[in-house]
Write a protein that holds these residues in place. Structure first.
Motif, short mmCIF file in Angstrom:
data_model
loop_
_atom_site.label_atom_id
_atom_site.label_comp_id
_atom_site.label_asym_id
_atom_site.label_seq_id
_atom_site.Cartn_x
_atom_site.Cartn_y
_atom_site.Cartn_z
N THR A 129 9.60 17.06 -13.16
CA THR A 129 9.63 16.97 -11.70
C THR A 129 10.08 15.56 -11.34
O THR A 129 9.73 14.59 -12.01
CB THR A 129 8.26 17.30 -11.08
OG1 THR A 129 7.93 18.65 -11.40
CG2 THR A 129 8.29 17.18 -9.55
N ARG A 130 10.87 15.48 -10.28
CA ARG A 130 11.38 14.20 -9.81
C ARG A 130 10.60 13.83 -8.54
O ARG A 130 10.42 14.66 -7.66
CB ARG A 130 12.87 14.37 -9.51
CG ARG A 130 13.59 13.14 -9.14
CD ARG A 130 15.10 13.46 -9.08
NE ARG A 130 15.73 12.48 -8.25
CZ ARG A 130 16.43 12.74 -7.16
NH1 ARG A 130 16.63 14.00 -6.78
NH2 ARG A 130 16.96 11.77 -6.46
N PHE A 131 10.15 12.59 -8.50
CA PHE A 131 9.36 12.09 -7.37
C PHE A 131 10.10 10.92 -6.76
O PHE A 131 10.79 10.17 -7.47
CB PHE A 131 7.99 11.60 -7.87
CG PHE A 131 7.17 12.67 -8.53
CD1 PHE A 131 6.21 13.38 -7.82
CD2 PHE A 131 7.38 13.01 -9.86
CE1 PHE A 131 5.47 14.38 -8.42
CE2 PHE A 131 6.64 14.01 -10.48
CZ PHE A 131 5.68 14.70 -9.75
N VAL A 132 9.93 10.73 -5.43
CA VAL A 132 10.64 9.61 -4.79
C VAL A 132 9.69 8.67 -4.06
O VAL A 132 8.67 9.09 -3.50
CB VAL A 132 11.76 10.09 -3.82
CG1 VAL A 132 12.95 10.60 -4.61
CG2 VAL A 132 11.26 11.15 -2.85
N PHE A 173 0.05 15.53 -10.28
CA PHE A 173 1.19 15.01 -11.03
C PHE A 173 1.80 13.83 -10.26
O PHE A 173 2.31 12.89 -10.87
CB PHE A 173 2.25 16.10 -11.20
CG PHE A 173 1.92 17.11 -12.25
CD1 PHE A 173 2.04 16.79 -13.59
CD2 PHE A 173 1.49 18.38 -11.92
CE1 PHE A 173 1.75 17.72 -14.58
CE2 PHE A 173 1.19 19.33 -12.88
CZ PHE A 173 1.32 18.99 -14.22
N THR A 174 1.75 13.91 -8.93
CA THR A 174 2.33 12.83 -8.11
C THR A 174 1.63 11.51 -8.42
O THR A 174 2.27 10.47 -8.56
CB THR A 174 2.21 13.18 -6.61
OG1 THR A 174 2.67 14.51 -6.40
CG2 THR A 174 3.01 12.22 -5.77
N GLU A 175 0.31 11.54 -8.55
CA GLU A 175 -0.42 10.32 -8.86
C GLU A 175 -0.02 9.79 -10.25
O GLU A 175 0.19 8.59 -10.43
CB GLU A 175 -1.93 10.56 -8.80
CG GLU A 175 -2.70 9.25 -8.96
CD GLU A 175 -4.20 9.46 -9.17
OE1 GLU A 175 -4.62 10.57 -9.55
OE2 GLU A 175 -4.94 8.50 -8.95
N GLU A 206 0.83 -1.21 0.00
CA GLU A 206 0.00 0.00 0.00
C GLU A 206 0.86 1.26 0.00
O GLU A 206 1.76 1.40 0.83
CB GLU A 206 -0.92 -0.01 1.22
CG GLU A 206 -1.97 1.08 1.11
CD GLU A 206 -2.97 1.09 2.26
OE1 GLU A 206 -2.99 0.12 3.04
OE2 GLU A 206 -3.70 2.09 2.37
N PHE A 207 0.57 2.13 -0.95
CA PHE A 207 1.29 3.41 -1.07
C PHE A 207 0.39 4.56 -0.61
O PHE A 207 -0.81 4.56 -0.90
CB PHE A 207 1.61 3.70 -2.55
CG PHE A 207 2.91 3.14 -3.01
CD1 PHE A 207 4.03 3.94 -3.10
CD2 PHE A 207 3.02 1.81 -3.39
CE1 PHE A 207 5.24 3.44 -3.54
CE2 PHE A 207 4.23 1.30 -3.84
CZ PHE A 207 5.35 2.12 -3.92
N ALA A 208 0.99 5.55 0.06
CA ALA A 208 0.32 6.84 0.25
C ALA A 208 1.02 7.82 -0.69
O ALA A 208 2.22 7.71 -0.90
CB ALA A 208 0.46 7.30 1.69
N TYR A 209 0.28 8.77 -1.26
CA TYR A 209 0.91 9.75 -2.16
C TYR A 209 0.28 11.11 -1.96
O TYR A 209 -0.80 11.24 -1.36
CB TYR A 209 0.80 9.29 -3.62
CG TYR A 209 -0.61 9.33 -4.19
CD1 TYR A 209 -1.46 8.25 -4.02
CD2 TYR A 209 -1.08 10.45 -4.86
CE1 TYR A 209 -2.76 8.28 -4.53
CE2 TYR A 209 -2.37 10.49 -5.38
CZ TYR A 209 -3.20 9.40 -5.21
OH TYR A 209 -4.48 9.43 -5.70
#
Ligand SMILES: O=C(O)C(=O)C[C@]1(C(=O)O)C=C[C@@H](O)C=C1
Length: 305
Positions: free
Chosen positions: A171-174, A12-14, A2-5
């Motif tokens: 954009t870079r997401f981690v 954009f994160t999704e 399970e991820f939270a975002y």
């Protein structure tokens, strides 16, 4: 899994999370702020979090970096780099728009457009581009700066496409998890670190960089963040090419541990980048390290050689 975002749905994160291989079969729960996402990971309410960390135009997402530098330890297990294309979403024509809302990073990426095309509009900050679009759909503001797919999702017409000041902005997401062993090396990895240097020491930062440079470790990013203790107290957030399992990275980490007040390891993970991996310079490959170690053993009479 399970991820939270960083939500709500439509950010954009999704969109970036959908590209993350580790999240292919995961459930994804939107949360309204970056600290909420990371705290849910820390408390074990979810297995992983996914948040923005850096934009090619606007730089660091400071909330994310500060949480990783100062909060209870977390590590990065993956990254996704996503092109961010902005639109102006509104039921009104641009000359009738009096208020415009978005995430501060999206507003910064469209600063030139907004100044040129909507010079009289009052700009409002929202928690995300998707929240801004929802608030426009609810009638609170006239226009949102958001992704084209977000405008579509909330039923807002697009008044102008590609309004970003830099059309190639990314954009870079981690992907963030509780401290755990890193994924296997891929040959094109990043290791993230925070180094806390001794205060009032001439050349302290130069010494840190030297430990990396002499092992052929390339930096893709260095950022100083205040520790909050007093003026002039900074920690350095470093992204280095290479993996914890690489001999040269191990040597560099030991070197940093010897000379720094503290070192926080923030994970080794595959790089989401089409660039060719940075190769270790002559004499700094894993093979060169094990050859040198075997030679030393033989001198000491402790090895098999
Ligand atoms: O608001 C969103 O859609 C987000 O995912 C956040 C965020 C950011 O924090 O940088 C992500 C990408 C864009 O650069 C603008 C906003």
């Amino acid at each position: 899994m399970e991820f939270a975002y960083l939500g709500p749905r439509g950010t954009f994160t999704e969109a970036a999370l959908r590209r993350l291989p580790a999240a292919k079969t995961a459930t994804a729960t939107p949360m309204s702020s970056i600290p909420e996402v990371l705290d849910a990971v820390r408390r074990g309410e979810v297995d992983a979090g996914f948040v923005p960390i850096e934009n090619s135009q606007e730089g660091t997402v400071t909330v994310t970096v500060d949480e990783l530098v100062g909060g209870d330890p977390l590590v990065i297990a993956g990254e996704i780099v996503l092109p961010v294309t902005m639109v102006l979403a509104s039921h009104k024509a641009p000359d009738a728009i009096a208020t415009v809302a978005s995430h501060p990073h999206a507003l910064a990426q469209t600063r030139g457009y907004l100044r040129r095309e909507l010079p009289n509009a009052v700009v409002h900050q929202a928690l995300s581009t998707a929240q801004a679009a929802q608030r426009v759909a609810d009638g609170e503001f006239d226009a949102a700066v958001c992704a084209p797919f977000t405008a579509e999702a909330v039923g807002l017409p697009v008044q102008a496409f590609n309004i970003g000041d830099n059309p190639s902005a990314v954009t870079r997401f981690v992907h963030v998890v509780r401290p755990a062993a890193p994924p296997e090396p891929t040959g094109n990895d990043i290791t993230s670190l925070v180094v806390y240097i001794e205060h009032d020491q001439v050349g302290a930062l130069l010494n840190v960089l030297t430990e990396l440079a002499i092992r052929g470790i390339n930096l893709t990013r260095i950022e100083s963040r205040p520790t909050g203790e007093a003026l002039g107290r900074y920690a350095f957030f470093l992204d280095c090419t290479g993996h914890l399992a690489d001999a040269r990275m191990g040597e560099a980490l030991m070197g940093l541990r010897r000379i720094c007040a503290d070192v926080r390891y923030l994970g080794s993970y595959p790089r989401d980048n089409a660039d060719r991996p940075v190769q270790p310079p002559q004499g700094l490959s894993d093979a060169a390290f094990s050859d040198a170690a075997a030679w030393l053993d033989s001198l000491r009479g402790t090895g098999n050689a």
